[in-house]
Design a protein around this motif. Structure first.
Motif, mmCIF file in Angstrom:
data_model
loop_
_atom_site.group_PDB
_atom_site.id
_atom_site.type_symbol
_atom_site.label_atom_id
_atom_site.label_comp_id
_atom_site.label_asym_id
_atom_site.label_seq_id
_atom_site.Cartn_x
_atom_site.Cartn_y
_atom_site.Cartn_z
ATOM 1 N N THR A 192 35.885 39.410 37.623
ATOM 2 C CA THR A 192 34.718 40.141 37.136
ATOM 3 C C THR A 192 34.787 40.248 35.612
ATOM 4 N N LEU A 193 33.670 40.655 34.994
ATOM 5 C CA LEU A 193 33.540 40.574 33.542
ATOM 6 C C LEU A 193 33.314 41.951 32.945
ATOM 7 N N VAL A 194 34.085 42.292 31.908
ATOM 8 C CA VAL A 194 33.896 43.535 31.169
ATOM 9 C C VAL A 194 32.728 43.346 30.201
ATOM 10 N N VAL A 195 31.691 44.152 30.354
ATOM 11 C CA VAL A 195 30.527 44.016 29.471
ATOM 12 C C VAL A 195 30.465 45.124 28.425
ATOM 13 N N HIS A 196 31.266 46.183 28.607
ATOM 14 C CA HIS A 196 31.237 47.272 27.621
ATOM 15 C C HIS A 196 32.508 48.089 27.765
ATOM 16 N N GLY A 197 33.032 48.558 26.621
ATOM 17 C CA GLY A 197 34.161 49.471 26.641
ATOM 18 C C GLY A 197 35.505 48.773 26.725
ATOM 19 N N GLN A 198 36.511 49.576 27.000
ATOM 20 C CA GLN A 198 37.875 49.067 27.096
ATOM 21 C C GLN A 198 38.669 49.908 28.080
ATOM 22 N N ALA A 199 39.804 49.354 28.522
ATOM 23 C CA ALA A 199 40.598 50.058 29.531
ATOM 24 C C ALA A 199 41.988 49.456 29.597
ATOM 25 N N THR A 200 42.886 50.217 30.201
ATOM 26 C CA THR A 200 44.179 49.670 30.615
ATOM 27 C C THR A 200 44.266 49.843 32.119
ATOM 28 N N GLY A 201 44.905 48.869 32.755
ATOM 29 C CA GLY A 201 44.988 48.902 34.202
ATOM 30 C C GLY A 201 46.326 48.397 34.698
ATOM 31 N N LEU A 202 46.696 48.867 35.875
ATOM 32 C CA LEU A 202 47.934 48.468 36.523
ATOM 33 C C LEU A 202 47.642 47.317 37.477
ATOM 34 N N VAL A 203 48.334 46.203 37.324
ATOM 35 C CA VAL A 203 48.147 45.061 38.220
ATOM 36 C C VAL A 203 48.679 45.430 39.601
ATOM 37 N N VAL A 204 47.787 45.394 40.606
ATOM 38 C CA VAL A 204 48.203 45.740 41.961
ATOM 39 C C VAL A 204 48.151 44.534 42.904
ATOM 40 N N ALA A 205 47.495 43.467 42.486
ATOM 41 C CA ALA A 205 47.445 42.266 43.328
ATOM 42 C C ALA A 205 47.196 41.062 42.433
ATOM 43 N N THR A 206 47.866 39.964 42.756
ATOM 44 C CA THR A 206 47.697 38.734 41.988
ATOM 45 C C THR A 206 47.434 37.567 42.936
ATOM 46 N N GLY A 207 46.891 36.489 42.383
ATOM 47 C CA GLY A 207 46.709 35.244 43.138
ATOM 48 C C GLY A 207 45.957 35.440 44.434
ATOM 49 N N GLY A 208 46.531 34.946 45.498
ATOM 50 C CA GLY A 208 45.880 34.984 46.802
ATOM 51 C C GLY A 208 45.756 36.366 47.389
ATOM 52 N N ALA A 209 46.460 37.369 46.842
ATOM 53 C CA ALA A 209 46.380 38.737 47.356
ATOM 54 C C ALA A 209 45.204 39.506 46.778
ATOM 55 N N THR A 210 44.506 38.950 45.774
ATOM 56 C CA THR A 210 43.358 39.627 45.178
ATOM 57 C C THR A 210 42.144 39.519 46.088
ATOM 58 N N GLU A 211 41.096 40.302 45.759
ATOM 59 C CA GLU A 211 39.837 40.194 46.505
ATOM 60 C C GLU A 211 39.267 38.782 46.371
ATOM 61 N N LEU A 212 39.418 38.192 45.187
ATOM 62 C CA LEU A 212 38.954 36.824 44.971
ATOM 63 C C LEU A 212 39.730 35.852 45.856
ATOM 64 N N GLY A 213 41.038 36.080 45.977
ATOM 65 C CA GLY A 213 41.857 35.219 46.834
ATOM 66 C C GLY A 213 41.499 35.352 48.297
ATOM 67 N N ARG A 214 41.133 36.585 48.711
ATOM 68 C CA ARG A 214 40.732 36.789 50.098
ATOM 69 C C ARG A 214 39.458 35.997 50.410
ATOM 70 N N ILE A 215 38.504 35.997 49.469
ATOM 71 C CA ILE A 215 37.280 35.215 49.665
ATOM 72 C C ILE A 215 37.610 33.729 49.694
ATOM 73 N N ASN A 216 38.545 33.321 48.858
ATOM 74 C CA ASN A 216 38.957 31.920 48.830
ATOM 75 C C ASN A 216 39.498 31.482 50.186
ATOM 76 N N ARG A 217 40.301 32.356 50.832
ATOM 77 C CA ARG A 217 40.841 32.027 52.151
ATOM 78 C C ARG A 217 39.730 31.977 53.193
ATOM 79 N N MET A 218 38.782 32.912 53.098
ATOM 80 C CA MET A 218 37.652 32.893 54.032
ATOM 81 C C MET A 218 36.893 31.572 53.921
ATOM 82 N N LEU A 219 36.639 31.153 52.688
ATOM 83 C CA LEU A 219 35.860 29.941 52.462
ATOM 84 C C LEU A 219 36.595 28.717 52.989
ATOM 85 N N ALA A 220 37.908 28.682 52.772
ATOM 86 C CA ALA A 220 38.686 27.528 53.220
ATOM 87 C C ALA A 220 38.719 27.414 54.733
ATOM 88 N N GLY A 221 38.561 28.557 55.429
ATOM 89 C CA GLY A 221 38.644 28.535 56.882
ATOM 90 C C GLY A 221 37.324 28.305 57.595
#
Length: 908
Positions: A210-239
């Motif tokens: 997703t894209l930041v369009v305004h402001g700033q923030a700090t965040g804690l990485v809780v999921a990377t790669g295939g464990a992200t929401e984007l990765g979950r959609i990627n697995r759905m699409l592949a199946g």
């Protein structure tokens, strides 16, 4: 708080629901702090979790994909025809057929390779770089090196590199449309939310891609790669396996039935000839080959490809770009269109439609960013400057504003927040341009909008040097700041807060987003405008109702779809109230409830199938919800077209019978997963494409109804000759001449046939329907019998008169070809007459095809080389009259049958 240690969908019990946890608890679970991880721990976690990238899809080898292209009934038919022509020694015909097979396989091979690029489109959404805290130091690293527990800083313009639990956020707004379908940027904070909150409502989370369009923030990485929401959609699409189209399923069934029928007929004929009539097996084998050659529809694959390709061209001219050829016809079989709301059914241009002030409700005309329209009160046009509260409210909306309204090449567009842009358009409609207002009322200070405070405030000085404070924001927040309101004559009076709340409720119920506008005479207490200056003492001016209005052409297109028996369903990431209100304006789901994604998640498959039958508006839908909705409709027997623009739509686009992506605002993942791309993002284009798809199917059916009687007539001639111990009226070579040269040349003209007048008034054809109905089988048999009677009758008559065998056979061949020419004109309409100017001349390609066929037949009849090869002979003028009479007999008989159908009301 619900137990966070379980993922809502598809996860494992030891993966927390991060959006439910306070930031401090999330840090504790990941054993990290505000200084981030040290280098050694980051390296250890990278080895444990792997790089922050999506795994490449498993692909079949190029050789396997190429071989599978030949597993197609159409190619089997072509290969069968090639075997027959090779058995007869016609190597040129064999070469042409095999070349066609290879070309079709090559096209399919290339298109399948493109389809797999949808997964690459999702992988490309991950940010390549990230600003991370490692050991307390900020450093930019390759985003693939991020691990759970890292602390990441993001700012306006950044793409979120991984799934983040926000630790601090300052005026952060994130464009999440690609994941959630939400039409507006989402305000973010650090608060935890309920476990069942939809993805778009998880304010304390920021998701990869997703894209930041305004402001700033700090965040804690809780999921990377295939464990992200984007990765979950990627697995759905592949199946998800791509769906075959209704036409290909029909052609497959049709081809199997036809192949069995041809083999059975050939075997029966061979047995009758050898066992009953006593013919030598070798002679009977050649006769059976001729019979098979006459029955195989060699031209079907070619005409199908040409017809679909012409449909692609016509759709491209109407802003619909088809990426996969069979999707052209599949559109014509669609029974349900599932559409996104924002930008497809609506303009994606926020518009002020209502202003409530001074106890009056002003309606605002015009839609979109073009400043055309005016104000009306109780249906009467009124000037804004005659109403003090309205004029001042418009001025506040223009000045307490950071957007810009610009015109380029006759098109108006907004730079900045679309809601603020709508206020600038409102000012233009009232005669107040932003530049003029700023010149007369210069800005001296500002408090930017923050989700924490839910308002924006500005300090201005008027032409007389008097200071003013303006505020705009959430109605309930602005009302809290006010103690007075403006009366009809511009006089201040006590605030009737309950009345304003009632107006707000009534306006919101109509699907309008609300803003409150207020003002205060006075200057800031200090040198700069501060929050203490906005604590109270304001005068309430107006409530402004804003909406993304439906496209006018979309309203008409939805009506056309309903007339065509196609249900339109809205599936959006927007809120249920907004979706229901827009749906009502489009005649979608009127009088029915809207179902949310949270409700879908609680339904089993059977309940969902019942729901999709009754409900037409679905809101706050996640990728899984959209995929389940498409599957439920398909399980109920529907052919589904699905529109979408985000990566969250890609699984449903791929699963749908026809996936339709947006060309202007669609992600590459959506476009690659789709069968068709709308160059103008307009729902009306879908309705036009459905019309073209139905026309394509009609033309294919017309070709089959033209081709089968021709092939059937030849087959009946051969069968009759064998059964009745007659001299064969057609040789195998002559049969191939008719099929490969004349039939294909003539039938090709039907690919250019314009749509029938009632094409969008018909109900969608049942997905399981056979290619030819019982009535059309009757027509095939009737016309085939007529052609056989004419050809065989002329042949036997000439032989009885002592005519040479070569001449009699030439008469028989020409009788069939001329009957085809006449029947081609009949075939332009299923039931409508062609004995009129439009019917006879409405398709110039029919006339050109007949004109091209005439010299071919003359060459067949008179050229010595052709006579030597095919055993033909020249005909006299009287014999040509007999041939023309045979063709005219078939033409008139076919028209008489149509007349009987129209008079008796029989339908196919």
């Amino acid at each position: 708080m619900p137990d966070p240690r379980a993922r809502e969908t598809g996860g494992t019990a030891d993966v927390p629901l991060w959006h439910t946890l306070p930031a401090e608890q999330a840090q504790a679970l990941l054993r990290t702090g505000v200084q981030g991880l040290d280098a050694a721990e980051a390296a250890r976690r990278l080895a444990q979790h792997g790089p922050n990238r999506l795994a490449p899809p498993r692909r079949r080898s190029a050789l396997m994909r190429l071989l599978l292209q030949f597993h197609n009934i159409l190619l089997y038919v072509m290969l069968g025809a090639a075997v027959v022509t090779a058995a007869l020694g016609h190597w040129l015909d064999t070469t042409v057929l095999l070349a066609a097979v290879l070309i079709n396989a090559a096209i399919g091979f290339i298109q399948e390779g493109k389809a797999e690029d949808a997964l690459e489109g999702i992988r490309a959404m991950l940010s390549p770089h990230a600003m991370v805290l490692r050991g307390g130091e900020r450093r930019e690293i390759d985003a693939a090196g991020l691990v759970p527990g890292d602390v990441v800083a993001v700012a306006s313009g950044d793409r979120i590199p991984a799934d983040l639990r926000l630790l601090a956020a300052h005026e952060l707004r994130v464009e999440e449309a690609a994941l959630t379908g939400e039409s507006m940027p989402v305000e973010k904070d650090t608060a935890a939310v309920a476990a069942d909150a939809p993805l778009g409502d998880r304010s304390g989370m920021a998701y990869a891609g997703t894209l930041v369009v305004h402001g700033q923030a700090t965040g804690l990485v809780v999921a990377t790669g295939g464990a992200t929401e984007l990765g979950r959609i990627n697995r759905m699409l592949a199946g998800i396996e791509a769906q075959t189209t209704p036409l290909l399923r029909q052609i497959d069934r049709f081809g199997r039935v036809l192949a069995v029928a041809i083999l059975a007929l050939a075997a029966a004929t061979f047995a009758l000839g050898t066992l009953w009539r006593g013919h030598p097996p070798a002679e009977m084998f050649m006769m059976v080959v001729a019979l098979a050659a006459s029955a195989i529809p060699e031209g079907l694959p070619a005409i199908m490809t040409v017809t679909l390709a012409l449909g692609v061209q016509r759709m491209a001219r109407r802003q619909a770009i088809v990426r996969r050829l069979p999707a052209v016809e599949a559109l014509g079989a669609v029974t349900v269109v599932c559409s996104d709301k924002t930008g497809t059914l609506t303009r994606n241009e926020m518009t002020v439609q209502r202003v409530v002030c001074s106890g009056q409700v002003f309606d605002v005309g015009g839609v979109g960013y073009s400043p055309v329209g005016g104000f009306s009160l109780d249906g009467r046009a009124v000037p804004a400057d005659r109403h003090p509260a309205l004029a001042l409210a418009v001025q506040v909306g223009v000045l307490c504003n950071d957007a810009r309204l610009r015109e380029a090449a006759g098109q108006w567009h907004v730079e900045g927040d679309p809601t603020e842009g709508a206020l600038l358009v409102l000012g233009r409609k009232a005669g107040l341009a932003q530049g003029d207002a700023q010149a007369r009322w210069p800005r001296c200070g500002v408090i930017p909008f923050e989700s924490e405070h839910r308002f924006m405030a500005t300090h201005h000085v008027d032409a007389g040097g008097q200071p003013w404070l303006f505020v705009k924001g959430a109605p309930e927040r602005v009302l809290d700041l006010c103690h007075a309101e403006v009366g009809p004559g511009g006089e201040p009076q006590p605030l009737e807060i309950d009345t304003w709340r009632r107006w707000a409720t009534d306006t919101a119920a109509q699907g309008l987003r609300l803003l409150g506008l207020a003002c205060k005479r006075g200057a800031p207490a200090g040198e700069r405008l501060a929050f203490a200056d906005v604590e109270g003492g304001y005068t309430m001016l107006a409530l402004v109702g804003i909406v993304d209005p439906p496209r006018a052409e979309a309203v008409q297109a939805v009506r056309q779809c309903h007339q065509a028996g196609i249900r339109v369903k809205m599936i959006t990431g927007d809120h249920a109230e907004t979706a229901r209100a827009i749906g009502a304006q489009l005649a979608i789901g009127v009088g029915r409830p809207a179902v949310t994604g949270a409700e879908i998640a609680l339904m089993d498959d059977a309940a969902l199938r019942r729901t999709v039958h009754d409900v037409d508006v679905f809101a706050r839908a996640s990728p899984e919800h959209k995929l389940r909705l498409v599957q439920a409709m398909q399980d109920s027997g529907h052919v589904v077209a699905m529109t979408g623009d985000g990566v969250n739509d890609a699984p449903a686009l791929k699963r749908a019978d026809v996936g339709v992506a947006m060309g202007l605002k669609g992600t590459e993942a959506a476009k690659e997963a789709a069968d068709m791309v709308l160059a103008d993002d307009n729902f009306a284009t879908i309705a036009r494409a459905v019309r073209e798809g139905r026309a394509v199917y009609d033309n294919l059916k017309k070709f089959i109804l033209f081709m089968l009687p021709t092939n059937g007539g030849e087959a009946l001639v051969v069968i009759a000759a064998i059964l009745f111990e007659l001299t064969l009226p057609l040789t195998a070579a002559q049969v191939l001449w008719i099929n490969m040269v004349t039939s294909s040349t003539l039938g090709l003209a039907l690919a250019f046939e314009p749509p029938e007048g009632d094409v969008m008034q018909r109900r969608p054809r049942p997905p399981a329907a056979a290619l030819l109905s019982g009535f059309f089988v009757w027509r095939v048999l009737m016309v085939a019998t007529l052609m056989m009677a004419c050809s065989l009758g002329l042949f036997l008559w000439e032989l009885s008169q002592g005519t040479d065998l070569a001449v009699a056979r030439t008469l028989a061949v020409n009788a069939i070809v001329v009957a085809e020419m006449f029947y081609l004109v009949n075939s332009r309409h299923f039931f409508a007459p062609v004995l009129n100017r439009q019917g006879l001349t409405g398709n110039r390609y029919v006339l050109l095809a007949i004109a091209a066929c005439v010299p071919l037949q003359l060459a067949f009849t008179y050229l010595p080389a052709m006579q030597a090869f095919f055993g033909s002979a020249g005909l006299s003028a009287l014999e040509w009259l007999k041939v023309l009479g045979a063709g005219l007999f078939v033409f008139l008989a076919a028209e008489l049958e149509k007349l009987v159908i129209r008079r008796t009301g029989i339908v196919a």
